[in-house]
Structures are given as structure tokens and as C-alpha cells.
Design an enzyme around this catalytic site. Structure first.
Site, PDB file in Angstrom:
ATOM      1  N   GLY A  85      34.721  20.735  56.554  1.00 33.29           N
ATOM      2  CA  GLY A  85      34.975  20.102  57.935  1.00 33.29           C
ATOM      3  C   GLY A  85      33.823  19.097  57.927  1.00 33.29           C
ATOM      4  O   GLY A  85      33.579  18.499  56.752  1.00 33.29           O
ATOM      5  N   ARG A 110      25.512  15.033  51.411  1.00 33.90           N
ATOM      6  CA  ARG A 110      26.802  15.092  51.999  1.00 33.90           C
ATOM      7  C   ARG A 110      27.475  13.709  51.574  1.00 33.90           C
ATOM      8  O   ARG A 110      26.968  12.773  51.161  1.00 33.90           O
ATOM      9  CB  ARG A 110      26.401  14.776  53.554  1.00 33.90           C
ATOM     10  N   HIS A 137      37.870  21.856  47.940  1.00 31.32           N
ATOM     11  CA  HIS A 137      38.552  22.903  48.760  1.00 31.32           C
ATOM     12  C   HIS A 137      39.644  23.643  48.073  1.00 31.32           C
ATOM     13  O   HIS A 137      40.881  23.212  47.922  1.00 31.32           O
ATOM     14  CB  HIS A 137      39.414  21.743  49.767  1.00 31.32           C
ATOM     15  N   CYS A 141      32.706  22.734  50.627  1.00 30.45           N
ATOM     16  CA  CYS A 141      32.631  21.398  51.042  1.00 30.45           C
ATOM     17  C   CYS A 141      31.325  21.520  52.209  1.00 30.45           C
ATOM     18  O   CYS A 141      30.270  21.515  51.914  1.00 30.45           O
ATOM     19  CB  CYS A 141      33.660  20.631  51.565  1.00 30.45           C
ATOM     20  N   GLU A 170      41.151  26.088  49.280  1.00 27.27           N
ATOM     21  CA  GLU A 170      41.831  26.451  50.264  1.00 27.27           C
ATOM     22  C   GLU A 170      43.276  25.613  50.518  1.00 27.27           C
ATOM     23  O   GLU A 170      44.207  25.797  51.026  1.00 27.27           O
ATOM     24  CB  GLU A 170      41.277  26.837  51.646  1.00 27.27           C
ATOM     25  N   ILE A 198      37.444  15.934  49.033  1.00 33.54           N
ATOM     26  CA  ILE A 198      37.630  15.174  49.975  1.00 33.54           C
ATOM     27  C   ILE A 198      36.047  15.051  50.822  1.00 33.54           C
ATOM     28  O   ILE A 198      35.585  15.932  51.329  1.00 33.54           O
ATOM     29  CB  ILE A 198      38.340  15.920  51.052  1.00 33.54           C
ATOM     30  N   ARG A 199      35.715  13.645  50.577  1.00 31.95           N
ATOM     31  CA  ARG A 199      34.354  13.411  51.025  1.00 31.95           C
ATOM     32  C   ARG A 199      33.398  14.522  50.692  1.00 31.95           C
ATOM     33  O   ARG A 199      32.727  14.994  51.370  1.00 31.95           O
ATOM     34  CB  ARG A 199      34.248  13.320  52.543  1.00 31.95           C
TER      35      ARG A 199
END
Length: 188
Positions: free
Chosen positions: A50, A99, A163, A79, A165, A127-128
Site C-alpha cells: 500500500g 521506498r 505482491h 511491498c 497476493e 508496483i512502486r
């Protein structure tokens, strides 16, 4: 363990619903955790991806940061969750993480990862994604991307820069549940 493991998913922000789905499919009972007392009786905890700054601020606001530091079961951070468990944040894993090190949202990508002990690759969704800057001597690297660690274990803590998930492949959640089962057997 004769019963299904009871695993919490930190549900302040991010991909907690996706982790809950993956954990249920892998055989766990899932509790969404928003308050410190919801950690009581859990066998393991997932800290999802997130926005790490948002999750950090909300965890501090609700007193979850100290409660998570005191949680004795296995922890799985993905993440943003990987960032939260590093030395500079909750201090649960002996690693330093940068990050968004793989780039902005538009630079998100997928890659096949070779998992230790597995013949079939795992499709990682980045993702990032954070990047591991430093790893302590007791940390085990379980998967790499271009020679850099992206899946690691430090004792009871499992972390992923990607990720798992967001895929239909349950192998990494199953590995986490194996940690939970192992830890529960030792505590029993």
C-alpha cells in the site's frame, strides 16, 4: 497444528483484502486487524503493500506500531509491509529498504522469479516496489531479481518486494503458513 492457522492482515490501507483472499485459499482463518487488541490470539500477521507513509502514520495513531513490535508470531510484509518491518521502522527484520526504488507507478512490471527449492518460477508483480539496500548476516535470500534480493526470511519474518497476493499462485502464502505452523508447534 490440528486447527487452521488464525492469521491477521493489517487492514489500515492497501492490498489487505487480496491477502485475506489468498490466505483463506491457502487454508487460514483470517482476521482484519485495525486495533492492537485484534492481534490477541493470532498465529501470524501480514502487513500488506500500500502506501508506506500512510500505513506508518495510521499504525502509530492507533497504537499498532508498538503492538506489532510486541507480536511474537510470524510476520509477512509485502511491498510497503517490507518497508515497515525494516530496521528503520518497526525493526522486525535485519534489513534496510529503499521506498519506490524500482520507479513510479508507470514503471510497474511483472517478472518471473526463481524461488529457492522450486522448479516452477513465481510471477512477481512489482508496483512502486521497494529495493533492499542492506541485509544482515542472518537473513536468508529466497528469490532474486537481476541479482538483487526480492524475497527474504529473517527468522520469523518473511518479506517480499512484490505482491504475491495479486496472483493466483499461492506458494508464497503457503510458505508463510508453514512458518506460522512451525512457530505454533514450537509455542505449544
Amino acid at each position: 497444528m490440528n486447527r487452521r492457522p488464525r492469521v491477521g492482515v493489517l487492514a489500515l490501507q492497501g492490498a489487505f483484502r487480496e491477502h485475506a483472499r489468498a490466505l483463506r485459499a491457502a487454508g487460514a482463518d483470517v482476521v482484519e486487524v485495525r486495533l492492537p487488541e485484534q492481534l490477541d490470539g493470532l498465529d501470524g500477521l501480514v502487513i500488506p503493500g500500500g502506501e508506506s507513509t500512510t500505513i506508518t502514520k495510521l499504525a502509530a495513531l492507533y497504537g499498532l506500531d508498538d503492538a506489532i513490535r510486541g507480536f511474537e508470531g510470524p510476520v509477512f510484509g509485502t511491498c510497503a509491509g517490507m518497508i515497515l518491518v525494516d530496521r528503520s521502522h518497526l525493526g522486525l527484520a535485519d534489513l534496510e529498504v529503499d521506498r519506490n526504488a524500482y520507479g513510479r507507478q508507470v514503471a510497474s512490471f511483472e517478472a518471473d522469479l526463481e524461488l529457492n527449492g522450486e522448479e516452477r518460477p513465481f510471477r512477481g508483480v512489482f508496483i512502486r516496489a521497494p529495493r533492499v539496500r542492506d541485509v544482515g548476516p542472518g537473513v536468508e535470500v529466497l528469490a532474486e531479481l537481476d541479482g538483487e534480493p526480492v524475497l527474504l526470511r529473517d527468522g520469523r519474518v518473511l518479506v517480499a518486494a512484490f505482491h504475491p497476493e495479486l496472483t493466483d499462485d499461492s506458494r508464497i502464502h503457503e510458505r508463510f503458513l508453514e512458518l506460522v505452523t512451525e512457530a505454533t508447534s514450537v509455542r505449544a
